[in-house]
Design a protein around this motif. Structure first.
Motif, PDB file in Angstrom:
ATOM      1  N   THR A 140       4.647  -2.950   4.263  1.00  0.00           N
ATOM      2  CA  THR A 140       3.786  -2.095   3.460  1.00  0.00           C
ATOM      3  C   THR A 140       3.197  -2.880   2.300  1.00  0.00           C
ATOM      4  OG1 THR A 140       3.720   0.030   2.298  1.00  0.00           O
ATOM      5  CG2 THR A 140       5.683  -1.299   1.987  1.00  0.00           C
ATOM      6  N   ILE A 141       2.386  -2.221   1.512  1.00  0.00           N
ATOM      7  CA  ILE A 141       1.804  -2.808   0.309  1.00  0.00           C
ATOM      8  C   ILE A 141       2.583  -2.301  -0.901  1.00  0.00           C
ATOM      9  CG2 ILE A 141      -0.254  -2.846  -1.166  1.00  0.00           C
ATOM     10  CD1 ILE A 141      -1.923  -2.697   1.398  1.00  0.00           C
ATOM     11  N   ILE A 142       2.889  -3.212  -1.808  1.00  0.00           N
ATOM     12  CA  ILE A 142       3.560  -2.840  -3.053  1.00  0.00           C
ATOM     13  C   ILE A 142       2.491  -2.330  -4.017  1.00  0.00           C
ATOM     14  CG2 ILE A 142       4.940  -3.647  -5.003  1.00  0.00           C
ATOM     15  CD1 ILE A 142       5.972  -5.879  -3.071  1.00  0.00           C
ATOM     16  N   LYS A 143       2.672  -1.104  -4.454  1.00  0.00           N
ATOM     17  CA  LYS A 143       1.680  -0.460  -5.308  1.00  0.00           C
ATOM     18  C   LYS A 143       1.935  -0.743  -6.790  1.00  0.00           C
ATOM     19  CE  LYS A 143      -0.173   4.205  -6.006  1.00  0.00           C
ATOM     20  NZ  LYS A 143      -0.038   5.598  -5.578  1.00  0.00           N
ATOM     21  N   GLU A 144       3.226  -0.841  -7.153  1.00  0.00           N
ATOM     22  CA  GLU A 144       3.559  -0.959  -8.573  1.00  0.00           C
ATOM     23  C   GLU A 144       4.963  -1.510  -8.751  1.00  0.00           C
ATOM     24  OE1 GLU A 144       4.061   2.183 -12.316  1.00  0.00           O
ATOM     25  OE2 GLU A 144       3.504   2.924 -10.340  1.00  0.00           O
ATOM     26  N   LEU A 180       6.029   1.765  -3.363  1.00  0.00           N
ATOM     27  CA  LEU A 180       5.276   1.334  -2.192  1.00  0.00           C
ATOM     28  C   LEU A 180       4.050   2.204  -1.998  1.00  0.00           C
ATOM     29  CD1 LEU A 180       8.257   0.811   0.265  1.00  0.00           C
ATOM     30  CD2 LEU A 180       7.235  -0.821  -1.335  1.00  0.00           C
ATOM     31  N   ASN A 181       3.128   1.746  -1.191  1.00  0.00           N
ATOM     32  CA  ASN A 181       1.913   2.496  -0.883  1.00  0.00           C
ATOM     33  C   ASN A 181       2.235   3.885  -0.332  1.00  0.00           C
ATOM     34  OD1 ASN A 181      -0.746   1.911  -1.387  1.00  0.00           O
ATOM     35  ND2 ASN A 181      -1.215   1.376   0.729  1.00  0.00           N
ATOM     36  N   SER A 182       3.358   3.989   0.354  1.00  0.00           N
ATOM     37  CA  SER A 182       3.786   5.255   0.949  1.00  0.00           C
ATOM     38  C   SER A 182       4.310   6.239  -0.096  1.00  0.00           C
ATOM     39  CB  SER A 182       4.887   4.998   1.976  1.00  0.00           C
ATOM     40  OG  SER A 182       6.028   4.442   1.334  1.00  0.00           O
ATOM     41  N   GLY A 183       4.549   5.739  -1.322  1.00  0.00           N
ATOM     42  CA  GLY A 183       5.128   6.579  -2.370  1.00  0.00           C
ATOM     43  C   GLY A 183       6.621   6.382  -2.516  1.00  0.00           C
ATOM     44  N   LYS A 195      -2.254  -7.512  -3.313  1.00  0.00           N
ATOM     45  CA  LYS A 195      -2.223  -6.328  -2.444  1.00  0.00           C
ATOM     46  C   LYS A 195      -1.973  -6.733  -0.990  1.00  0.00           C
ATOM     47  CE  LYS A 195      -5.196  -3.551  -5.418  1.00  0.00           C
ATOM     48  NZ  LYS A 195      -4.158  -3.159  -6.284  1.00  0.00           N
ATOM     49  N   TYR A 207       0.220  -7.129   2.488  1.00  0.00           N
ATOM     50  CA  TYR A 207       1.277  -6.442   3.231  1.00  0.00           C
ATOM     51  C   TYR A 207       2.545  -7.266   3.130  1.00  0.00           C
ATOM     52  CZ  TYR A 207      -1.022  -2.472   5.334  1.00  0.00           C
ATOM     53  OH  TYR A 207      -1.622  -1.261   5.524  1.00  0.00           O
ATOM     54  N   LEU A 251       2.108  -8.109  -5.113  1.00  0.00           N
ATOM     55  CA  LEU A 251       1.548  -6.962  -5.835  1.00  0.00           C
ATOM     56  C   LEU A 251       0.103  -7.256  -6.257  1.00  0.00           C
ATOM     57  CD1 LEU A 251       1.735  -4.245  -7.417  1.00  0.00           C
ATOM     58  CD2 LEU A 251       2.565  -5.604  -9.336  1.00  0.00           C
TER      59      LEU A 251
END
Length: 83
Positions: free
Chosen positions: A35-39, A51-54, A16, A18, A13
């Protein structure tokens, strides 16, 4: 104290990076995403990652992160197939 899995989760996280995440979705299907972990967030239903994708994945449904197994799945057999 954080487990190895939780440490890896926080590192990915912060950096950032992948991540290759394996988890069971709401239909109990084994799913793999890169993917990237957003939160990492807390809610009434528990801890989850965004995830970055939501997409939102509850922490208890994550099997592994970059090959590091979650504590509650560390004894799971690798049942994936390259067929």
């Amino acid at each position: 104290m954080l487990t190895l899995f939780e440490t890896k989760l926080h590192e990915n996280l912060i950096n950032k990076k992948y991540s290759r995440i394996t988890y069971f979705n709401d239909f109990k299907e084994f799913t793999v995403v890169e993917t990237i972990i957003k939160e990492i967030a807390n809610s009434e239903s528990g801890v989850h990652i965004v995830l970055n994708s939501g997409d939102v994945i509850p922490l208890e449904k994550i099997v592994s992160l970059d090959g590091q197994y979650a504590e509650h799945y560390k004894d799971i057999e690798d049942f994936t197939c390259d067929c």
